[in-house]
Design an enzyme around this catalytic site. Structure first.
Site, PDB file in Angstrom:
ATOM      1  CE  LYS A 243       3.782  10.551  -6.448  1.00  0.00           C
ATOM      2  NZ  LYS A 243       2.436  10.009  -6.151  1.00  0.00           N
TER       3      LYS A 243
ATOM      4  NE  ARG B  33       4.362  10.560  -0.642  1.00  0.00           N
ATOM      5  CZ  ARG B  33       4.718   9.675  -1.608  1.00  0.00           C
ATOM      6  NH1 ARG B  33       5.914   9.679  -2.118  1.00  0.00           N
ATOM      7  NH2 ARG B  33       3.841   8.804  -2.049  1.00  0.00           N
TER       8      ARG B  33
ATOM      9  NE  ARG C 219       0.755   0.904  -8.369  1.00  0.00           N
ATOM     10  CZ  ARG C 219       1.176   2.134  -8.054  1.00  0.00           C
ATOM     11  NH1 ARG C 219       1.637   2.934  -8.989  1.00  0.00           N
ATOM     12  NH2 ARG C 219       1.133   2.556  -6.818  1.00  0.00           N
TER      13      ARG C 219
ATOM     14  NE  ARG D  32       3.249  -0.124  -4.834  1.00  0.00           N
ATOM     15  CZ  ARG D  32       3.590   1.156  -4.971  1.00  0.00           C
ATOM     16  NH1 ARG D  32       4.310   1.556  -6.006  1.00  0.00           N
ATOM     17  NH2 ARG D  32       3.205   2.045  -4.088  1.00  0.00           N
TER      18      ARG D  32
ATOM     19  NE  ARG E 278       0.161   4.402  -1.143  1.00  0.00           N
ATOM     20  CZ  ARG E 278       0.231   3.903  -2.372  1.00  0.00           C
ATOM     21  NH1 ARG E 278      -0.509   2.876  -2.708  1.00  0.00           N
ATOM     22  NH2 ARG E 278       1.014   4.431  -3.249  1.00  0.00           N
TER      23      ARG E 278
HETATM   24  P1  AMP Z   1       5.491   6.045  -3.624  1.00  0.00           P
HETATM   25  O1  AMP Z   1       6.063   4.943  -4.437  1.00  0.00           O
HETATM   26  O2  AMP Z   1       6.081   7.384  -3.955  1.00  0.00           O
HETATM   27  O3  AMP Z   1       3.990   6.070  -3.637  1.00  0.00           O
HETATM   28  O4  AMP Z   1       5.912   5.744  -2.113  1.00  0.00           O
HETATM   29  C1  AMP Z   1       5.532   4.556  -1.468  1.00  0.00           C
HETATM   30  C2  AMP Z   1       5.578   4.735   0.046  1.00  0.00           C
HETATM   31  O5  AMP Z   1       6.912   5.089   0.451  1.00  0.00           O
HETATM   32  C3  AMP Z   1       4.705   5.850   0.586  1.00  0.00           C
HETATM   33  O6  AMP Z   1       3.372   5.444   0.768  1.00  0.00           O
HETATM   34  C4  AMP Z   1       5.400   6.146   1.908  1.00  0.00           C
HETATM   35  O7  AMP Z   1       5.141   5.146   2.867  1.00  0.00           O
HETATM   36  C5  AMP Z   1       6.866   6.028   1.513  1.00  0.00           C
HETATM   37  N1  AMP Z   1       7.391   7.325   0.997  1.00  0.00           N
HETATM   38  C6  AMP Z   1       7.828   7.597  -0.261  1.00  0.00           C
HETATM   39  N2  AMP Z   1       8.215   8.873  -0.369  1.00  0.00           N
HETATM   40  C7  AMP Z   1       8.024   9.441   0.849  1.00  0.00           C
HETATM   41  C8  AMP Z   1       8.207  10.747   1.374  1.00  0.00           C
HETATM   42  N3  AMP Z   1       8.665  11.749   0.609  1.00  0.00           N
HETATM   43  N4  AMP Z   1       7.899  10.946   2.680  1.00  0.00           N
HETATM   44  C9  AMP Z   1       7.446   9.958   3.454  1.00  0.00           C
HETATM   45  N5  AMP Z   1       7.209   8.719   3.024  1.00  0.00           N
HETATM   46  C10 AMP Z   1       7.491   8.443   1.731  1.00  0.00           C
END
Ligand code: AMP
Length: 185
Positions: A8, A83, A122, A128, A139
């Protein structure tokens, strides 16, 4: 939209650049706050490390503020938001207030086992904190439970564009831009 590890973030940046609009990643915003140890960062660091979702009130407020920035006036691409059902409703509310709307929702599709492999790789490369085996599994489950069902809402609204997420970065980007151009034609 799409499960963890589907690409993404990478695709969002490429697609946003292609259309000349900002890519707004809630994950990136949270990570920057964790890195800079802001009050928000301190609040969300543990949640993220567990692979859980940050509460809607926090996430919605961040997106609302970000969409009001001048560079988002002519369009934007949201990466990793909404989400949850609450976030879908919050976004609907913000957009209704400003008289704007979502043009399309891109769903990147890929096999979960392959994605887990990709995420573990990754984790090694980027270090990370939310990319260890346990967090990855969590996740995936959270995505399946809270986020995957939202695709049906956007499908019902006639906004969903499904794209095969497997391939090189360029191949997937090409698929997305072609699908979006066809979709809006
Ligand atoms: P991502 O990089 O989009 O995978 O986001 C990394 C982490 O940030 C996720 O696993 C959540 O802990 C938090 N996060 C990102 N976007 C959201 C969202 N829209 N709602 C809730 N938590 C989020």
């Amino acid at each position: 939209m799409g499960p963890p590890g589907v690409g993404k973030g990478t695709q969002a940046k490429g697609i946003a650049e292609h259309y000349g609009i900002p890519a707004i990643s809630t994950g990136d915003i949270f990570r920057a706050n964790v890195r800079n140890q802001t009050p928000l960062g301190l609040e969300v660091a543990r949640i993220m490390a567990e692979g859980a979702y940050v509460p809607d009130e926090i996430t919605d407020a961040i997106v609302r503020d970000r969409l009001a920035e001048p560079d988002a006036a002519d369009g934007w691409l949201l990466d990793g938001y909404p989400r949850t059902l609450g976030q879908v409703e919050a976004l609907d509310g913000v957009l209704a207030e400003t008289g704007t709307a979502v043009d399309a929702v891109i769903s990147l599709v890929a096999d979960t086992d392959l994605l887990i492999e990709r995420l573990l790789k990754r984790a090694e490369l980027e270090g990370r904190a939310d990319d260890n085996a346990e967090t990855i599994a969590n996740r995936m489950t959270v995505y399946a439970d809270a986020t995957d069902p939202l695709l049906a809402i956007y499908a019902e609204r006639g906004l969903l564009v499904e794209v095969d997420g497997l391939g090189t970065i360029e191949e997937v980007q090409e698929r997305i831009t072609r699908a979006l151009d066809d979709f809006s034609a």
